[in-house]
Design a protein around this motif. Structure first.
Motif, PDB file in Angstrom:
ATOM      1  N   LEU A  91      -9.961  30.578  16.731  1.00  0.00           N
ATOM      2  CA  LEU A  91     -11.098  30.822  15.856  1.00  0.00           C
ATOM      3  C   LEU A  91     -12.032  29.614  15.804  1.00  0.00           C
ATOM      4  O   LEU A  91     -13.252  29.765  15.876  1.00  0.00           O
ATOM      5  CB  LEU A  91     -10.628  31.195  14.444  1.00  0.00           C
ATOM      6  CG  LEU A  91     -11.735  31.514  13.433  1.00  0.00           C
ATOM      7  CD1 LEU A  91     -12.601  32.675  13.914  1.00  0.00           C
ATOM      8  CD2 LEU A  91     -11.140  31.805  12.065  1.00  0.00           C
ATOM      9  N   GLU A  92     -11.484  28.410  15.729  1.00  0.00           N
ATOM     10  CA  GLU A  92     -12.322  27.210  15.694  1.00  0.00           C
ATOM     11  C   GLU A  92     -13.149  27.088  16.972  1.00  0.00           C
ATOM     12  O   GLU A  92     -14.321  26.702  16.929  1.00  0.00           O
ATOM     13  CB  GLU A  92     -11.466  25.958  15.513  1.00  0.00           C
ATOM     14  CG  GLU A  92     -10.895  25.814  14.122  1.00  0.00           C
ATOM     15  CD  GLU A  92     -10.022  24.567  13.990  1.00  0.00           C
ATOM     16  OE1 GLU A  92     -10.249  23.590  14.737  1.00  0.00           O
ATOM     17  OE2 GLU A  92      -9.124  24.580  13.150  1.00  0.00           O
ATOM     18  N   ASP A  93     -12.547  27.395  18.123  1.00  0.00           N
ATOM     19  CA  ASP A  93     -13.267  27.342  19.398  1.00  0.00           C
ATOM     20  C   ASP A  93     -14.401  28.367  19.417  1.00  0.00           C
ATOM     21  O   ASP A  93     -15.492  28.075  19.903  1.00  0.00           O
ATOM     22  CB  ASP A  93     -12.321  27.612  20.567  1.00  0.00           C
ATOM     23  CG  ASP A  93     -11.255  26.541  20.745  1.00  0.00           C
ATOM     24  OD1 ASP A  93     -11.534  25.373  20.433  1.00  0.00           O
ATOM     25  OD2 ASP A  93     -10.156  26.891  21.201  1.00  0.00           O
ATOM     26  N   VAL A  94     -14.128  29.563  18.894  1.00  0.00           N
ATOM     27  CA  VAL A  94     -15.149  30.609  18.856  1.00  0.00           C
ATOM     28  C   VAL A  94     -16.317  30.166  17.982  1.00  0.00           C
ATOM     29  O   VAL A  94     -17.488  30.314  18.353  1.00  0.00           O
ATOM     30  CB  VAL A  94     -14.559  31.953  18.356  1.00  0.00           C
ATOM     31  CG1 VAL A  94     -15.658  32.969  18.075  1.00  0.00           C
ATOM     32  CG2 VAL A  94     -13.572  32.512  19.367  1.00  0.00           C
ATOM     33  N   ILE A  95     -16.011  29.578  16.830  1.00  0.00           N
ATOM     34  CA  ILE A  95     -17.062  29.092  15.932  1.00  0.00           C
ATOM     35  C   ILE A  95     -17.884  28.015  16.627  1.00  0.00           C
ATOM     36  O   ILE A  95     -19.117  28.050  16.603  1.00  0.00           O
ATOM     37  CB  ILE A  95     -16.456  28.568  14.608  1.00  0.00           C
ATOM     38  CG1 ILE A  95     -15.879  29.735  13.808  1.00  0.00           C
ATOM     39  CG2 ILE A  95     -17.513  27.812  13.800  1.00  0.00           C
ATOM     40  CD1 ILE A  95     -15.051  29.313  12.602  1.00  0.00           C
ATOM     41  N   GLU A  96     -17.210  27.085  17.288  1.00  0.00           N
ATOM     42  CA  GLU A  96     -17.915  26.012  17.991  1.00  0.00           C
ATOM     43  C   GLU A  96     -18.796  26.577  19.093  1.00  0.00           C
ATOM     44  O   GLU A  96     -19.936  26.154  19.274  1.00  0.00           O
ATOM     45  CB  GLU A  96     -16.910  25.016  18.568  1.00  0.00           C
ATOM     46  CG  GLU A  96     -17.563  23.790  19.149  1.00  0.00           C
ATOM     47  CD  GLU A  96     -16.560  22.726  19.556  1.00  0.00           C
ATOM     48  OE1 GLU A  96     -16.904  21.932  20.450  1.00  0.00           O
ATOM     49  OE2 GLU A  96     -15.452  22.685  18.995  1.00  0.00           O
ATOM     50  N   LEU A  97     -18.285  27.556  19.817  1.00  0.00           N
ATOM     51  CA  LEU A  97     -19.037  28.180  20.891  1.00  0.00           C
ATOM     52  C   LEU A  97     -20.253  28.917  20.348  1.00  0.00           C
ATOM     53  O   LEU A  97     -21.364  28.770  20.861  1.00  0.00           O
ATOM     54  CB  LEU A  97     -18.127  29.143  21.655  1.00  0.00           C
ATOM     55  CG  LEU A  97     -18.724  29.888  22.820  1.00  0.00           C
ATOM     56  CD1 LEU A  97     -19.112  28.926  23.927  1.00  0.00           C
ATOM     57  CD2 LEU A  97     -17.732  30.911  23.350  1.00  0.00           C
ATOM     58  N   MET A  98     -20.080  29.683  19.287  1.00  0.00           N
ATOM     59  CA  MET A  98     -21.154  30.491  18.733  1.00  0.00           C
ATOM     60  C   MET A  98     -22.225  29.648  18.039  1.00  0.00           C
ATOM     61  O   MET A  98     -23.386  29.995  18.052  1.00  0.00           O
ATOM     62  CB  MET A  98     -20.598  31.531  17.751  1.00  0.00           C
ATOM     63  CG  MET A  98     -19.668  32.537  18.401  1.00  0.00           C
ATOM     64  SD  MET A  98     -20.432  33.489  19.720  1.00  0.00           S
ATOM     65  CE  MET A  98     -21.604  34.443  18.787  1.00  0.00           C
ATOM     66  N   GLU A  99     -21.819  28.556  17.438  1.00  0.00           N
ATOM     67  CA  GLU A  99     -22.782  27.723  16.716  1.00  0.00           C
ATOM     68  C   GLU A  99     -23.366  26.638  17.596  1.00  0.00           C
ATOM     69  O   GLU A  99     -24.146  25.815  17.129  1.00  0.00           O
ATOM     70  CB  GLU A  99     -22.129  27.104  15.480  1.00  0.00           C
ATOM     71  CG  GLU A  99     -21.837  28.139  14.419  1.00  0.00           C
ATOM     72  CD  GLU A  99     -21.283  27.542  13.142  1.00  0.00           C
ATOM     73  OE1 GLU A  99     -21.042  26.316  13.089  1.00  0.00           O
ATOM     74  OE2 GLU A  99     -21.091  28.312  12.197  1.00  0.00           O
ATOM     75  N   GLY A 100     -22.986  26.629  18.872  1.00  0.00           N
ATOM     76  CA  GLY A 100     -23.521  25.631  19.775  1.00  0.00           C
ATOM     77  C   GLY A 100     -23.005  24.241  19.462  1.00  0.00           C
ATOM     78  O   GLY A 100     -23.690  23.260  19.658  1.00  0.00           O
ATOM     79  N   GLY A 101     -21.766  24.183  18.960  1.00  0.00           N
ATOM     80  CA  GLY A 101     -21.156  22.906  18.640  1.00  0.00           C
ATOM     81  C   GLY A 101     -21.226  22.024  19.850  1.00  0.00           C
ATOM     82  O   GLY A 101     -21.216  22.335  20.833  1.00  0.00           O
TER      83      GLY A 101
END
Length: 136
Positions: free
Chosen positions: A56-66
């Motif tokens: 989930l953290e990776d998905v959030i980073e990917l989606m938010e352009g982390g």
């Protein structure tokens, strides 16, 4: 910015086996069903924490352009290549020199025209902010 529930829904969409993580196979399988194709290099296939899975953290980073810091760092490095003089600006002479190194021969006048196209404030040089806008 998306809410946590939306990210969880994205994760569930790709997480075929329900383990809370997305494997390269699951990602490729889902993209293939949507008509896409997955092409990952070795680093991307390992995920951000090196386990080969996106959580989930990776998905959030990917989606938010982390990784915005990384993008800015890369952009700054590219800018500095053209700012060979270290002046903080890309000059027609600096652009000419870099293009010559890249095998693209342009005259100083042609470089001036290229710079004028992206020179927002009309000072005859490209600042980092103008370069950033140009690259977006």
């Amino acid at each position: 910015m998306m809410r946590s529930e939306e990210y969880k829904r994205i994760l569930r969409c790709f997480d075929k086996d329900g383990d809370g993580k997305i494997s390269a196979w699951e990602l490729g399988h889902r993209l293939g069903r949507m008509g896409g194709e997955l092409m990952l290099n070795e680093e991307e296939a390992l995920g951000w924490n090196g386990d080969g899975l996106l959580d989930l953290e990776d998905v959030i980073e990917l989606m938010e352009g982390g990784g915005e810091e990384e993008k800015m760092k890369d952009l700054r490095e590219a800018f500095e290549m053209y700012d060979g003089e270290g002046s903080g600006f890309i000059t027609p002479q600096g652009l000419n020199k870099m293009l010559t190194k890249l095998g693209e021969s342009k005259s100083i006048d042609e470089c001036m025209v290229m710079i004028k196209h992206f020179d927002i404030n009309g000072d005859g040089v490209i600042s980092f902010d103008e370069f950033r806008v140009m690259m977006q």
